[in-house]
Scaffold this motif. Structure first.
Motif, PDB file in Angstrom:
ATOM      1  N   LYS A 135      -5.404  15.448  58.219  1.00  0.00           N
ATOM      2  CA  LYS A 135      -5.943  16.318  57.181  1.00  0.00           C
ATOM      3  C   LYS A 135      -4.852  17.282  56.728  1.00  0.00           C
ATOM      4  CE  LYS A 135      -9.746  19.509  56.152  1.00  0.00           C
ATOM      5  NZ  LYS A 135     -10.917  20.247  56.711  1.00  0.00           N
ATOM      6  N   PHE A 136      -4.587  17.291  55.406  1.00  0.00           N
ATOM      7  CA  PHE A 136      -3.563  18.157  54.820  1.00  0.00           C
ATOM      8  C   PHE A 136      -4.218  19.134  53.848  1.00  0.00           C
ATOM      9  CE2 PHE A 136      -1.388  14.118  55.652  1.00  0.00           C
ATOM     10  CZ  PHE A 136      -0.279  14.525  56.360  1.00  0.00           C
ATOM     11  N   LEU A 137      -3.566  20.279  53.689  1.00  0.00           N
ATOM     12  CA  LEU A 137      -3.858  21.180  52.579  1.00  0.00           C
ATOM     13  C   LEU A 137      -2.769  20.992  51.534  1.00  0.00           C
ATOM     14  CD1 LEU A 137      -5.437  23.553  51.282  1.00  0.00           C
ATOM     15  CD2 LEU A 137      -3.891  25.094  52.513  1.00  0.00           C
ATOM     16  N   VAL A 138      -3.154  20.714  50.291  1.00  0.00           N
ATOM     17  CA  VAL A 138      -2.199  20.414  49.227  1.00  0.00           C
ATOM     18  C   VAL A 138      -1.929  21.689  48.435  1.00  0.00           C
ATOM     19  CG1 VAL A 138      -1.673  18.904  47.280  1.00  0.00           C
ATOM     20  CG2 VAL A 138      -3.154  18.092  49.124  1.00  0.00           C
ATOM     21  N   PHE A 194       4.413  17.831  44.964  1.00  0.00           N
ATOM     22  CA  PHE A 194       3.408  18.650  45.632  1.00  0.00           C
ATOM     23  C   PHE A 194       3.877  18.916  47.056  1.00  0.00           C
ATOM     24  CE2 PHE A 194       2.160  14.199  45.845  1.00  0.00           C
ATOM     25  CZ  PHE A 194       1.960  13.982  47.197  1.00  0.00           C
ATOM     26  N   CYS A 195       3.145  19.770  47.747  1.00  0.00           N
ATOM     27  CA  CYS A 195       3.478  20.194  49.098  1.00  0.00           C
ATOM     28  C   CYS A 195       2.277  19.957  50.002  1.00  0.00           C
ATOM     29  CB  CYS A 195       3.880  21.670  49.108  1.00  0.00           C
ATOM     30  SG  CYS A 195       4.160  22.357  50.753  1.00  0.00           S
ATOM     31  N   ILE A 225       5.496  19.810  54.249  1.00  0.00           N
ATOM     32  CA  ILE A 225       6.093  18.535  53.846  1.00  0.00           C
ATOM     33  C   ILE A 225       6.104  18.483  52.316  1.00  0.00           C
ATOM     34  CG2 ILE A 225       5.914  16.025  53.967  1.00  0.00           C
ATOM     35  CD1 ILE A 225       4.378  16.355  56.574  1.00  0.00           C
ATOM     36  N   TRP A 226       7.300  18.350  51.757  1.00  0.00           N
ATOM     37  CA  TRP A 226       7.481  18.381  50.303  1.00  0.00           C
ATOM     38  C   TRP A 226       7.688  16.961  49.796  1.00  0.00           C
ATOM     39  CZ3 TRP A 226       7.163  23.198  47.937  1.00  0.00           C
ATOM     40  CH2 TRP A 226       7.165  24.293  48.819  1.00  0.00           C
ATOM     41  N   PHE A 227       6.929  16.599  48.756  1.00  0.00           N
ATOM     42  CA  PHE A 227       6.961  15.251  48.186  1.00  0.00           C
ATOM     43  C   PHE A 227       7.682  15.299  46.837  1.00  0.00           C
ATOM     44  CE2 PHE A 227       5.251  12.123  45.251  1.00  0.00           C
ATOM     45  CZ  PHE A 227       5.305  10.949  45.975  1.00  0.00           C
ATOM     46  N   ARG A 228       8.632  14.375  46.641  1.00  0.00           N
ATOM     47  CA  ARG A 228       9.349  14.242  45.374  1.00  0.00           C
ATOM     48  C   ARG A 228       9.506  12.757  45.051  1.00  0.00           C
ATOM     49  NH1 ARG A 228       8.174  18.760  45.516  1.00  0.00           N
ATOM     50  NH2 ARG A 228       9.411  20.636  45.106  1.00  0.00           N
TER      51      ARG A 228
END
Length: 293
Positions: free
Chosen positions: A114-117, A223-224, A189-192
């Protein structure tokens, strides 16, 4: 009479090249990962656009209708995944029309994360110059921090299975032209997403030795992800990891309101004291002139 030799069947053209039908086929592993992408009923348009951007990046994904917030997410998602033949799931859950949670789970036995975006920017908002072919296979890159802690190694393996496009998938292209980057920074965790740009002309193609001339151009979205908990089963079960640095968005908003309330109380008291002094001004003393000399 001499027998005329039978003509060999022509080679079959596949995505990876010409294949001889007479060549014995060696049994091997075939990646059949399929990712189910769904969202909750209360999702807002911005988060829905982010979900559609991720669906465009994953040709092996399958989307379904929205889920009610009061439904049994565990049983409903397991049933939908079994009907659609999916092994993974990305469930976007929106609460209070402002907080976005991402559930990443494996069917049927788990685990699930479970992540918080946070810091959501869709492709329509960014309008970056990068552009890659839709359906092409991505190169997944991870920072070295993913190999230092056990829960990050588990998250890395989940990302590989969920976002990695299977080879020879019927909706994918047989080449790589973009990179999905996952970086750990500040416990997040950073998404690119980057396009692989190769500067060459039609008559002057770039050879393998000149790979350093390739550049990366960001495409989006970005997003993060803030990991909250890791569970042993699908959409629940025994917690395997809990983030000690996680703070709920409700608590953050509550602290901000309390801080603003204290400041407002100070300003109100200052103004009230000033108005009281002006309304009750003291009369000049008859002995005030005595001390001037």
């Amino acid at each position: 009479a001499a027998q005329v030799p039978e003509e060999a069947p022509p080679p079959k053209r596949t995505l990876t090249g010409l294949k001889d039908p007479q060549e014995p086929q060696q049994p091997g592993f075939r990646n059949k990962e399929k990712t189910l992408v769904v969202c909750s009923r209360s999702i807002i348009y911005r988060y829905r656009h982010l979900m559609m951007d991720l669906i465009g990046l994953m040709p092996h994904s399958k989307k379904d209708v929205k889920l009610q917030a009061k439904d049994n997410k565990n049983g409903t998602l397991n049933e939908i995944a079994e009907l659609r033949g999916c092994t993974s799931c990305l469930y976007f859950e929106c609460r209070k029309r402002q907080d976005l949670y991402l559930w990443m789970t494996k069917f049927p036995g788990g685990p699930s994360i479970k992540f918080l975006v946070n810091a959501v920017h869709t492709m329509a908002e960014l309008k970056l110059t990068g552009n890659h072919l839709k359906g092409s296979r991505p190169i997944l890159t991870f920072s070295s921090s993913f190999d230092k802690q056990p829960h990050l190694r588990l998250i890395k393996e989940m990302f590989i299975q969920v976002f990695g496009t299977p080879k020879d998938h019927r909706k994918s292209k047989p080449f790589f032209d973009h990179v999905l980057s996952f970086t750990v920074l500040d416990k997040h965790i950073w998404f690119r997403n980057y396009q692989i740009s190769v500067p060459h002309h039609d008559s002057d193609k770039l050879d393998r030795a000149s790979a350093e001339k390739m550049t990366l151009i960001e495409v989006g979205p970005r997003f993060c992800l803030n990991p909250i908990k890791i569970f042993s089963a699908s959409m629940g079960g025994k917690p395997l990891y809990e983030n000690p640095f996680y703070t709920a968005p409700n608590m953050v908003r509550s602290l901000i309101k309390r801080k603003d309330a204290k400041y407002k109380m100070k300003v109100k008291a200052r103004n009230s004291r000033k108005a009281h002094v002006e309304a009750n001004a003291l009369e000049p003393s008859e002995f005030a002139h005595m001390w001037r000399e």
